[in-house]
Write an enzyme that holds these catalytic residues in place. Structure first.
Site, PDB file in Angstrom:
ATOM      1  N   LEU A  58      -2.071 -19.975   5.272  1.00 34.72           N
ATOM      2  CA  LEU A  58      -0.990 -19.321   5.995  1.00 34.72           C
ATOM      3  C   LEU A  58      -1.504 -18.587   7.230  1.00 34.72           C
ATOM      4  O   LEU A  58      -0.890 -18.641   8.303  1.00 34.72           O
ATOM      5  CB  LEU A  58      -0.246 -18.357   5.076  1.00 34.72           C
ATOM      6  CG  LEU A  58       0.595 -19.000   3.967  1.00 34.72           C
ATOM      7  CD1 LEU A  58       1.017 -17.951   2.938  1.00 34.72           C
ATOM      8  CD2 LEU A  58       1.815 -19.706   4.544  1.00 34.72           C
ATOM      9  N   VAL A  81      -0.772 -10.193  -7.993  1.00 32.41           N
ATOM     10  CA  VAL A  81      -1.023 -10.836  -9.277  1.00 32.41           C
ATOM     11  C   VAL A  81      -0.359  -9.961 -10.335  1.00 32.41           C
ATOM     12  O   VAL A  81      -0.542  -8.740 -10.349  1.00 32.41           O
ATOM     13  CB  VAL A  81      -2.531 -10.983  -9.559  1.00 32.41           C
ATOM     14  CG1 VAL A  81      -2.769 -11.581 -10.945  1.00 32.41           C
ATOM     15  CG2 VAL A  81      -3.190 -11.855  -8.495  1.00 32.41           C
ATOM     16  N   LYS A  82       0.416 -10.581 -11.198  1.00 31.70           N
ATOM     17  CA  LYS A  82       1.163  -9.827 -12.207  1.00 31.70           C
ATOM     18  C   LYS A  82       0.202  -9.073 -13.128  1.00 31.70           C
ATOM     19  O   LYS A  82      -0.862  -9.589 -13.494  1.00 31.70           O
ATOM     20  CB  LYS A  82       2.031 -10.794 -13.024  1.00 31.70           C
ATOM     21  CG  LYS A  82       3.071 -10.103 -13.910  1.00 31.70           C
ATOM     22  CD  LYS A  82       3.871 -11.129 -14.708  1.00 31.70           C
ATOM     23  CE  LYS A  82       4.881 -11.879 -13.877  1.00 31.70           C
ATOM     24  NZ  LYS A  82       6.021 -11.039 -13.460  1.00 31.70           N
ATOM     25  N   LYS A 148      22.563 -16.322  -4.134  1.00 29.28           N
ATOM     26  CA  LYS A 148      22.943 -15.789  -5.439  1.00 29.28           C
ATOM     27  C   LYS A 148      24.286 -15.058  -5.305  1.00 29.28           C
ATOM     28  O   LYS A 148      24.685 -14.673  -4.208  1.00 29.28           O
ATOM     29  CB  LYS A 148      21.872 -14.829  -5.953  1.00 29.28           C
ATOM     30  CG  LYS A 148      20.579 -15.521  -6.388  1.00 29.28           C
ATOM     31  CD  LYS A 148      19.626 -14.519  -7.040  1.00 29.28           C
ATOM     32  CE  LYS A 148      18.377 -15.198  -7.558  1.00 29.28           C
ATOM     33  NZ  LYS A 148      17.461 -14.260  -8.244  1.00 29.28           N
ATOM     34  N   GLU A 175       3.906 -18.684  -7.201  1.00 29.63           N
ATOM     35  CA  GLU A 175       5.301 -18.544  -6.785  1.00 29.63           C
ATOM     36  C   GLU A 175       5.312 -18.084  -5.333  1.00 29.63           C
ATOM     37  O   GLU A 175       4.749 -17.041  -4.993  1.00 29.63           O
ATOM     38  CB  GLU A 175       6.035 -17.533  -7.649  1.00 29.63           C
ATOM     39  CG  GLU A 175       7.504 -17.389  -7.253  1.00 29.63           C
ATOM     40  CD  GLU A 175       8.213 -16.281  -8.012  1.00 29.63           C
ATOM     41  OE1 GLU A 175       9.276 -16.541  -8.577  1.00 29.63           O
ATOM     42  OE2 GLU A 175       7.684 -15.145  -8.018  1.00 29.63           O
ATOM     43  N   ALA A 187      16.851  -7.389   0.815  1.00 35.52           N
ATOM     44  CA  ALA A 187      16.280  -7.385  -0.530  1.00 35.52           C
ATOM     45  C   ALA A 187      15.568  -6.072  -0.827  1.00 35.52           C
ATOM     46  O   ALA A 187      15.656  -5.540  -1.940  1.00 35.52           O
ATOM     47  CB  ALA A 187      15.311  -8.563  -0.690  1.00 35.52           C
ATOM     48  N   GLU A 190      18.311  -3.369  -1.259  1.00 41.80           N
ATOM     49  CA  GLU A 190      19.022  -3.622  -2.517  1.00 41.80           C
ATOM     50  C   GLU A 190      18.177  -3.185  -3.698  1.00 41.80           C
ATOM     51  O   GLU A 190      18.657  -2.546  -4.642  1.00 41.80           O
ATOM     52  CB  GLU A 190      19.371  -5.117  -2.604  1.00 41.80           C
ATOM     53  CG  GLU A 190      20.263  -5.480  -3.783  1.00 41.80           C
ATOM     54  CD  GLU A 190      19.507  -6.083  -4.950  1.00 41.80           C
ATOM     55  OE1 GLU A 190      20.159  -6.447  -5.951  1.00 41.80           O
ATOM     56  OE2 GLU A 190      18.262  -6.178  -4.885  1.00 41.80           O
TER      57      GLU A 190
END
Length: 235
Positions: A58, A81-82, A148, A175, A187, A190
């Protein structure tokens, strides 16, 4: 960095939104969760490498387009990273074994990259570049073409990124969320509003949020039109 300084375009920043805190304490997930956290080192490392691979691509594309085309399709990039406890909680909620093998097999959002672009056309340009460069798109959710119900817009891709380790190559799921500046602003706000209200949508908020999302989409369309006209206008 002083308050007046700005990160270079195409640079990485910290993931701007806190991860969900609904995972709860590890005590609620049972003893297997503690063992899981101790054994996630390799899992997290290879997913970090997956992020590194795509972030490098990127950044290269960002600099190349800025130099060659005088238009950078990437405003900024974030990644994360989760956390192990969040991975364990998600596996537990799904009734899956809480172990690294299960996480590799069933979860596609351990590694996450978010790309914010100036224009909607840039979003799809980045998608097309991904398709062309050694990364398989295994899932697409186009919330720009079909937002959505709350008005959320973004392009979500699950991609398999080849990570070349010293003794083998591993395909890692990442993801990728690609959106415009206007979509990202909506976003972020929100999320902040819902975070402050404990996740519940106060009366009247839903309609207002959707209207704001439509206004952001209208702004995207107007700015894209201006961009197209500026490209064809005489110098």
């Amino acid at each position: 960095m002083t308050p007046k300084e700005r990160a270079p375009r195409g640079s990485a920043r910290g993931w701007p939104y806190p991860q969900s805190t609904t995972a709860g304490p590890l005590d609620d997930l049972g003893p297997e969760a503690f063992d899981f956290v101790r054994r996630t080192g390799d899992l997290l490392m290879v997913h970090k490498f997956g992020i590194d691979e795509i972030m490098t691509k990127l950044r290269i594309w960002s600099e190349e387009f800025d130099y060659s085309h005088e238009h950078d399709p990437i405003e900024h990039i974030t990644s994360r990273v989760k956390r192990p406890e969040a991975i364990a909680a998600k596996l537990s909620r799904r009734g899956l074994p809480v172990d690294p093998v299960s996480a590799r097999r069933h979860l596609t959002d351990i590694a996450g990259v978010r790309v914010v672009c100036p224009f909607v056309s840039d979003v799809y340009l980045i998608r097309d570049l991904i398709r062309q460069h050694e990364m398989e798109i295994v899932q697409t959710k186009d919330y720009i073409a079909a937002p959505k119900p709350n008005g959320y817009r973004s392009l979500h891709l699950i991609i398999k990124v080849p990570v070349h380790l010293s003794d083998h190559t591993e395909l890692v799921a990442v993801e990728l969320q690609i959106r415009t500046i206007a979509m990202d602003f909506w976003a972020a706000v929100e999320h902040e509003l819902l975070y402050k209200s404990g996740g519940a949508v106060p009366d009247g908020f839903a309609a207002e949020l959707k209207a704001a999302a439509e206004a952001a989409a209208g702004l995207d369309a107007r700015m894209s039109s201006l961009h197209e006209h500026s490209e064809v206008a005489p110098g």
